[in-house]
Design an enzyme around this catalytic site. Structure first.
Site, PDB file in Angstrom:
ATOM      1  N   THR A 210      -3.941   1.556   0.681  1.00  7.42           N
ATOM      2  CA  THR A 210      -3.955   0.186   1.304  1.00  7.42           C
ATOM      3  C   THR A 210      -2.624  -0.414   1.051  1.00  7.42           C
ATOM      4  O   THR A 210      -1.567   0.073   0.884  1.00  7.42           O
ATOM      5  CB  THR A 210      -5.244  -0.568   0.728  1.00  7.42           C
ATOM      6  OG1 THR A 210      -5.179  -1.656   1.517  1.00  7.42           O
ATOM      7  CG2 THR A 210      -4.984  -1.073  -0.652  1.00  7.42           C
ATOM      8  N   ASN A 211      -2.740  -1.727   1.374  1.00 10.35           N
ATOM      9  CA  ASN A 211      -1.389  -2.354   1.575  1.00 10.35           C
ATOM     10  C   ASN A 211      -1.753  -3.810   1.126  1.00 10.35           C
ATOM     11  O   ASN A 211      -2.788  -4.435   0.757  1.00 10.35           O
ATOM     12  CB  ASN A 211      -0.548  -2.549   2.781  1.00 10.35           C
ATOM     13  CG  ASN A 211      -1.501  -3.194   3.910  1.00 10.35           C
ATOM     14  OD1 ASN A 211      -2.004  -4.206   3.764  1.00 10.35           O
ATOM     15  ND2 ASN A 211      -1.799  -2.301   4.669  1.00 10.35           N
ATOM     16  N   ARG A 212      -0.762  -4.710   0.849  1.00 10.13           N
ATOM     17  CA  ARG A 212      -0.909  -6.254   0.168  1.00 10.13           C
ATOM     18  C   ARG A 212      -1.351  -7.325   1.006  1.00 10.13           C
ATOM     19  O   ARG A 212      -1.316  -8.459   0.439  1.00 10.13           O
ATOM     20  CB  ARG A 212       0.285  -6.632  -0.607  1.00 10.13           C
ATOM     21  CG  ARG A 212       0.516  -5.525  -1.866  1.00 10.13           C
ATOM     22  CD  ARG A 212       1.924  -5.718  -2.481  1.00 10.13           C
ATOM     23  NE  ARG A 212       2.356  -7.181  -2.454  1.00 10.13           N
ATOM     24  CZ  ARG A 212       3.630  -7.650  -2.195  1.00 10.13           C
ATOM     25  NH1 ARG A 212       4.557  -6.993  -2.199  1.00 10.13           N
ATOM     26  NH2 ARG A 212       3.761  -9.139  -2.386  1.00 10.13           N
TER      27      ARG A 212
END
Ligand code: C5P
Length: 400
Positions: A210-212
């Site tokens: 995933t990402n932030r």
């Protein structure tokens, strides 16, 4: 201009211990820009004073004695007629009964009967009083006539018992009022599709790439579009955020799920605000079982995810007047944004420099540049809700 600027609300406070929460409600509505005229019943004035409300609204709060004062014969008419909304919170069984019957024996019920403003009623009472056939019949009748009944909720009651009878929390009442009072805005009748948050690409049943992205900018866009009167569908990846009241929320996890949902929703949309941080790659295959450490270091092969914006522009309906893409860049912001505007065939790119500490992922502020065929608009660093308001204002121009 705040979202409820120039909106007049009569806030009726009736005799319940929940009346102390009405002070918080009056404060929240005032902070959104509304002019809040508080009217206390005699029983409410036993629990809380007009001074408390005057202190948070900056306006006079009224009690029954005012009905017989200098402004007496017109006060209730003025209050009722000038109101955009009559909100009674907390609403006791007694006041609900009076409102259902059209009785007008105090300043609040008199004001409620004058004018045509919608009623929002937040009941608060003992569980048995709420369950009584009389109260239920009164509420059903009021709802049938178009009143919005909020709650009550279940939980701890003043009697010490647990049951249904608690007033809905002031924040939730405020959100409902915000929604109701903004239906007539510049985007009324428009369907705005917003995407938000990052996607999760499964590695196995418990792990994901995933990402932030926090989703904050996308959720703020959904709120801003609602505030402008639009009907909003929010397609969101997993986030910790609560969707704004009035949103049609569609939760998804992966880019492929988001693609399917966005294509479906875009058929009927007038605008798309594609703020989601879609993962560019996903594991080629997701393991059916949790990958065990004993099996050695796994090799995860990645494949490209579909480009959702590209898929929408390819099948774009004529109804879809504006597609706005977002670009998180760490270098050459303007050049990259301009390239993206063309390559993605969108109507505007909202670009931000994620290398700046006050912009991009996780923080509450953002510094963006709006790039479109019409030119470049650089905005100063501002709150994400403020950025959202500017973007939605620009969106409005696509409909003229
Ligand atoms: O090319 P880049 O990923 O920087 O473009 C960002 C824009 O494209 C955003 O609006 C994002 O939501 C969208 N996007 C997409 N599908 C992807 C990746 C990004 O629609 N697979």
């Amino acid at each position: 201009m705040s979202v409820l600027t120039e909106k007049r609300i009569v806030l009726g406070v009736t005799g319940s211990i929940a009346s102390y929460k009405a002070a918080d409600l009056a404060s929240k509505l005032t902070q959104l820009g509304a002019e809040v005229d508080v009217v206390l019943t005699a029983a409410a004035a036993q629990f809380i004073t007009p001074l408390t409300f005057q202190s948070v609204t900056g306006r006079r709060a009224y009690v029954d004695a005012d009905l017989w004062g200098n402004e007496g014969h017109v006060l209730h008419v003025r209050l009722g007629k000038e109101a955009n909304l009559i909100l009674v919170a907390p609403a006791t069984a007694n006041t609900l009964a009076k409102l259902a019957q059209g009785r007008a024996d105090n300043l609040l019920t008199l004001a409620a009967l004058t004018g045509t403003a919608p009623w929002v009623l937040a009941p608060a009472m003992d569980g048995d009083m709420y369950a009584s056939p009389a109260t239920q019949a009164n509420l059903a009748q009021l709802a049938e006539r178009g009143a919005h009944i909020l709650g009550p909720q279940s939980g701890h009651l003043a009697s010490g018992m647990t049951g249904v009878g608690r007033m809905v929390e002031p924040a939730e009442i405020t959100a409902q009022v915000r929604y109701l009072l903004t239906r007539g805005g510049a985007l009324a009748g428009r369907r705005v599709l917003v995407t938000a948050g990052g996607t999760q690409e499964a590695i196995d049943p418990v792990r994901a790439i995933t990402n932030r992205s926090s989703g904050k900018q996308g959720y703020a866009l959904a709120q801003a579009a609602l505030d402008a009167g639009a009907e909003v569908t929010l397609v969101s990846g997993p986030t910790a955020l609560a969707a704004p009241t009035g949103t049609n929320l569609r939760l998804v996890r992966s880019a492929e799920e988001m693609l399917a949902e966005v294509l479906e929703q875009a058929k009927d949309a007038d605008a798309l605000l594609m703020a989601a941080a879609v993962a560019d790659f996903r594991p080629k295959a997701s393991a059916a079982q949790k990958i065990k450490r004993a099996g050695g270091t796994p090799q995860i092969e990645l494949v490209a995810n579909p480009d959702i914006l590209a898929a929408v522009t390819k099948t774009r309906s004529r109804k879809l007047k504006a597609i706005i893409g977002f670009a998180a860049e760490s270098q050459d912001l303007l050049q990259n944004a301009q390239k993206k505007l063309k390559a993605k065939q969108v109507d505007m790119i909202v670009a931000n420099d994620i290398s700046a500490s006050d912009a991009g992922f996780e923080v509450d502020t953002n510094q963006v540049v709006l790039v479109s065929k019409q030119g470049v608009q650089e905005l100063p660093s501002m709150g994400k809700d403020e950025v959202a308001r500017v973007v939605v204002e620009r969106l409005g121009k696509f409909f003229y």
